[in-house]
Design an enzyme around this catalytic site. Structure first.
Site, PDB file in Angstrom:
ATOM      1  N   ASP A 435       4.857 -40.632  44.658  1.00  0.00           N
ATOM      2  CA  ASP A 435       4.601 -42.112  44.508  1.00  0.00           C
ATOM      3  C   ASP A 435       3.253 -42.353  43.400  1.00  0.00           C
ATOM      4  O   ASP A 435       2.629 -41.306  43.111  1.00  0.00           O
ATOM      5  CB  ASP A 435       3.989 -42.961  45.737  1.00  0.00           C
ATOM      6  CG  ASP A 435       4.459 -44.235  46.012  1.00  0.00           C
ATOM      7  OD1 ASP A 435       4.927 -44.719  44.965  1.00  0.00           O
ATOM      8  OD2 ASP A 435       4.054 -44.624  47.029  1.00  0.00           O
ATOM      9  N   GLU A 438       1.510 -45.251  37.983  1.00  0.00           N
ATOM     10  CA  GLU A 438       1.589 -46.202  36.835  1.00  0.00           C
ATOM     11  C   GLU A 438       0.303 -46.803  36.411  1.00  0.00           C
ATOM     12  O   GLU A 438      -0.036 -46.706  35.134  1.00  0.00           O
ATOM     13  CB  GLU A 438       2.271 -47.051  37.491  1.00  0.00           C
ATOM     14  CG  GLU A 438       3.610 -46.823  37.906  1.00  0.00           C
ATOM     15  CD  GLU A 438       3.904 -46.500  39.402  1.00  0.00           C
ATOM     16  OE1 GLU A 438       4.673 -46.441  39.994  1.00  0.00           O
ATOM     17  OE2 GLU A 438       2.550 -46.763  39.746  1.00  0.00           O
ATOM     18  N   ASP A 502       8.892 -51.194  44.644  1.00  0.00           N
ATOM     19  CA  ASP A 502       9.086 -52.348  45.746  1.00  0.00           C
ATOM     20  C   ASP A 502       9.663 -53.456  45.472  1.00  0.00           C
ATOM     21  O   ASP A 502       9.220 -54.364  44.864  1.00  0.00           O
ATOM     22  CB  ASP A 502       7.424 -52.464  46.145  1.00  0.00           C
ATOM     23  CG  ASP A 502       6.523 -51.295  46.371  1.00  0.00           C
ATOM     24  OD1 ASP A 502       7.206 -50.489  46.461  1.00  0.00           O
ATOM     25  OD2 ASP A 502       5.255 -51.485  46.275  1.00  0.00           O
TER      26      ASP A 502
END
Length: 783
Positions: A435, A438, A502
């Site tokens: 995960d 970014e 998400d």
């Protein structure tokens, strides 16, 4: 970034200079490249060469069908990394020629050509593809540089510390041309009219931000462009000048590659060679993944209850995923199970597998270390963490308190991090959800290897996932490693797979996710997944069921949420009807399992040819159908199946069937295209149509595989033999021991395709081989 105010004025606060003329052309000695000297005013006398900037445009035949274009203002600018790895498998040979005639110089790379206008003509470079197709061009005032704030004389550029300097190009957009790709973007499928910034961000799926910015776009005119820089790229796609696509970067150089088709498949195949082909993933990864969800409270007992509930419902779970809170709060990531919740993780994982509750186990991680992590002090002391310019470890309180970032440009840090991953594999973990990656700072930081922070921002996702993937490949072998990653950039396709981030639990977010998956597939990625039911919020039962149909027909399928679980009985109070969430989930898990051999076969071709398995945009398979370039609510699963998810509560759906005969996989109904279709579907159904001329390998519950032909008419059964034999040669059919002799294989031709209906057509041993001869599939085919 816009540099003009309409067609006539320069934007306020900006100075622009354009390449006005190709003053001279220099051929490289190997005849594979041209260097163009382009002053920013036309030269009519010797005095014109003074006090004037120039742009150098280098054009190179890189590979058959690929030409690079690099525009440089000041060549002395330091070339800092990181850089995308080009042709990682091997540099190709190129058949290049240079010819000069009628004040035109033509560089060719196979059938792709770049034609440069001579000095007496206005600035122009034309690009043509195979068969002389006009692709695009660089016209007058299409290559330039810009200063912000504006300058009044060249002496001001002696100090550039407070002056932004951009270089840009503007390729022409033809009439009706559409542009697609640029990574996983959630807005309109056709990017014409949009301003797009390639800068990885954690912005969800309902904004112009993207987790996966890929500097590659595809044109409906049969070519693609790869922008060869990981730094921030800003594109005005028909949004500054309606007839041009402007690409700009802050710096002294801009390089891109134009990639010829003529078909999207040709473009993607060449792009895959340029930036790296996707890796294969293991067979088990195509099954159902079940997650704990993010902030839900769970322990070993909860996990066991989830899995036993799925087993009782006859819904096999191939992968169980432990999300963030397998770790102790504030200690992310320390790579250790929370002992209060999971006192015996290795034992628990073994029990889960041995009891048949799941085949594999995945855990969540990220490349950050909270200050409370037991590993923080060790990593800081050894120089494994990103630092500020003053020598401090970079920290902030966003996400985790005192969080630092692992510096993967440090080889020692990579080795250390891989050791942590290996420790998880040692206790039975089979996959890692990588995960984040970014929000990487681009100011006031220093990387171990001296990389430029602006270029590292997007590229960090490549390094991060490459590091984890390498550790897993070393353990499991090539083609047997699989990640579940969120961030990506060009080249990340080599480290599969990625999921869509998400999204909210709304039909609009499901459509956003679909658009993101389509664009991602058109950016060179074979595999993609989505949080079934949406991540944020609680999906109403009807939406969960519609999302199940969508998610189980993606290449990979995961049930995952934020603060609510996605086991089906929790969605609708354990509705036991045939349209309850449990029954619907079971139905689509079974459909995907039945299509398993087809999916694996199509995956092998996708990896080989640089294509998306799913979501595959319709334009990849039907590029000559103009409608296919606008379809953003349906997709292909491989080359033969159309999927049209349902977004309305009443089950109504409208979708498009291209030319040919299409058979519903679920109902068997046959429809003719090209035309738009309106249908209403039960909650346990979805438009899933099979292409005419397809022979589908279908897997039964016991594992046996049969082949079913669609759209084969009576008298044309010989086509089935041809398709099957070709399929075996191309490894389209996964063959198990039950199929080692082709004479054991029966191919049924759908009754709807028969004329007359009374005639039953099957392919038996007499069709496939002489009766006395057994045809087997040897090890060379199976390998």
């Amino acid at each position: 970034m816009k540099f003009r105010d309409g067609m006539w004025l320069v934007a306020e606060g900006t100075t622009i200079e354009y390449a006005e003329q190709v003053y001279s052309i220099t051929e490289r000695a190997d005849k594979k490249a041209l260097s163009l000297l382009c002053p920013t005013r036309r030269i009519s006398n010797r005095g014109d060469v003074l006090n004037r900037s120039t742009l150098t445009i280098d054009i190179e035949a890189v590979s058959d069908g690929i030409i690079s274009v690099e525009s440089t203002h000041w060549a002395g600018a330091v070339r800092k990394g990181p850089n995308f790895e080009l042709f990682p498998d091997s540099a190709p040979e190129v058949e290049a020629t240079i010819t000069t005639a009628s004040e035109r110089t033509i560089l060719s790379a196979g059938a792709l050509t770049a034609t440069v206008a001579g000095a007496s003509q206005p600035f122009r470079i034309d690009f043509k593809g195979a068969n002389g197709r006009v692709l695009t061009d660089l016209r007058e005032r299409s290559v330039g540089l810009a200063y912000n704030p504006p300058i009044s004389n060249m002496q001001q550029t002696g100090d550039m510390r407070n002056i932004q300097h951009h270089v840009f190009t503007q390729t022409t957009l033809g009439v009706g041309e559409s542009v697609h790709g640029l990574g996983e973007r959630f807005g309109p499928f056709n990017k014409v009219g949009q301003a797009v910034q390639l800068w990885n961000a954690d912005g969800g799926t309902s904004s112009d931000q993207a987790y996966k910015n890929v500097s590659f776009w595809m044109s409906s005119r049969g070519y693609g462009v790869f922008i060869d820089t990981p730094e921030k790229v800003e594109l005005e796609i028909g949004s500054e000048r309606c007839c041009r696509l402007q690409t700009s970067v802050e710096g002294q150089r801009l390089k891109w590659f134009i990639i010829d088709g003529p078909t999207p498949k040709d473009v993607l195949r060449r792009y895959a060679k340029l930036t790296g082909q996707a890796s294969s993933v293991p067979e088990w990864s195509y099954g159902l993944w079940l997650s704990t969800s993010f902030t839900t409270d769970y322990d070993e007992k909860t996990v066991t209850a989830f899995l036993e509930g799925m087993k009782k419902a006859a819904i096999p779970v191939d992968v169980f995923h432990f999300d963030c809170f397998w770790l102790k709060a504030f200690q992310w990531c320390d790579f250790a199970f929370d002992k209060e919740k999971f006192p015996d993780p290795a034992g628990q994982i073994k029990r889960m597998k041995d009891s048949g509750l799941c085949k594999k186990v995945s855990v969540w991680t990220n490349p950050y270390l909270g200050q409370a992590s037991p590993l923080f002090a060790e990593a800081a002391a050894n120089g494994y963490l990103l630092k500020r310019k003053n020598g401090d470890v970079f920290q902030w309180d966003l996400w985790q308190a005192g969080m630092a970032i692992v510096d993967f440009t440090n080889p020692a840090a990579r080795t250390w991090f891989q050791g942590m991953i290996t420790s998880l594999l040692d206790i039975g973990i089979d996959s890692i959800k990588t995960d984040f990656g970014e929000r990487i700072p681009a100011e006031d930081v220093v990387w171990h290897d001296g990389s430029d922070p602006g270029r590292m921002h997007n590229y960090y996702s490549v390094l991060y996932n490459e590091t984890v993937y390498a550790a897993m490949t070393e353990r499991f072998g090539k083609g047997e490693a699989v990640l579940f990653a969120r961030a990506a950039a060009a080249g990340s396709q080599r480290f599969p797979l990625q999921w869509g981030g998400d999204c909210e639990s709304t039909p609009e977010a499901m459509a956003e996710s679909l658009r993101g998956g389509l664009g991602f597939g058109l950016s060179g990625f074979a595999f993609w997944s989505v949080d079934i039911g949406g991540f944020e919020g609680n999906p109403p039962p009807w939406l969960y069921k519609r999302w199940v149909a969508f998610g189980l027909l993606c290449s990979h399928s995961r049930l995952h949420g934020s603060d609510s679980v996605r086991v089906p009985w929790a969605i609708d109070n354990d509705d036991q009807s045939d349209e309850g969430a449990t029954a619907v989930l079971r139905t689509f898990v079974q459909i995907k399992a039945k299509l398993g051999a087809y999916i694996q076969a199509e995956a092998a071709k996708s990896v080989r040819d640089g294509l998306p398995l799913s979501l595959r945009a319709m334009c990849i398979e039907f590029p000559n159908d103009p409608t296919s370039w606008s379809l953003d609510r349906q997709f292909m699963l491989g080359s033969s199946l159309i999927v049209a998810p349902v977004f309305e509560e009443d089950g109504s759906v409208e979708f498009y069937l291209p030319e040919g005969r299409w058979t519903s996989f679920i109902s068997g109904e046959v429809k003719e295209g090209p035309r738009w279709i309106k249908e209403v579907h039960r909650l346990d159904s979805v438009p899933l149509y099979v292409r005419e001329g397809t022979v589908l390998p279908l897997r039964a519950e016991g594992g046996e595989i049969s082949l079913k032909a669609y759209g084969i008419k009576a008298g044309e059964v010989g086509k089935v033999e041809e398709i099957v034999e070709g399929a075996l040669k191309e490894r389209e059919v996964t063959v198990d021991e039950a199929m080692l002799a082709l004479k054991k294989t029966e191919v049924n031709v759908d009754e709807a395709a028969l004329a007359p209906k009374e005639e039953e057509v099957t392919v038996d041993e007499a069709t496939l081989a002489p009766k006395e001869k057994e045809v087997t599939v040897d090890e060379a085919v199976l390998a």
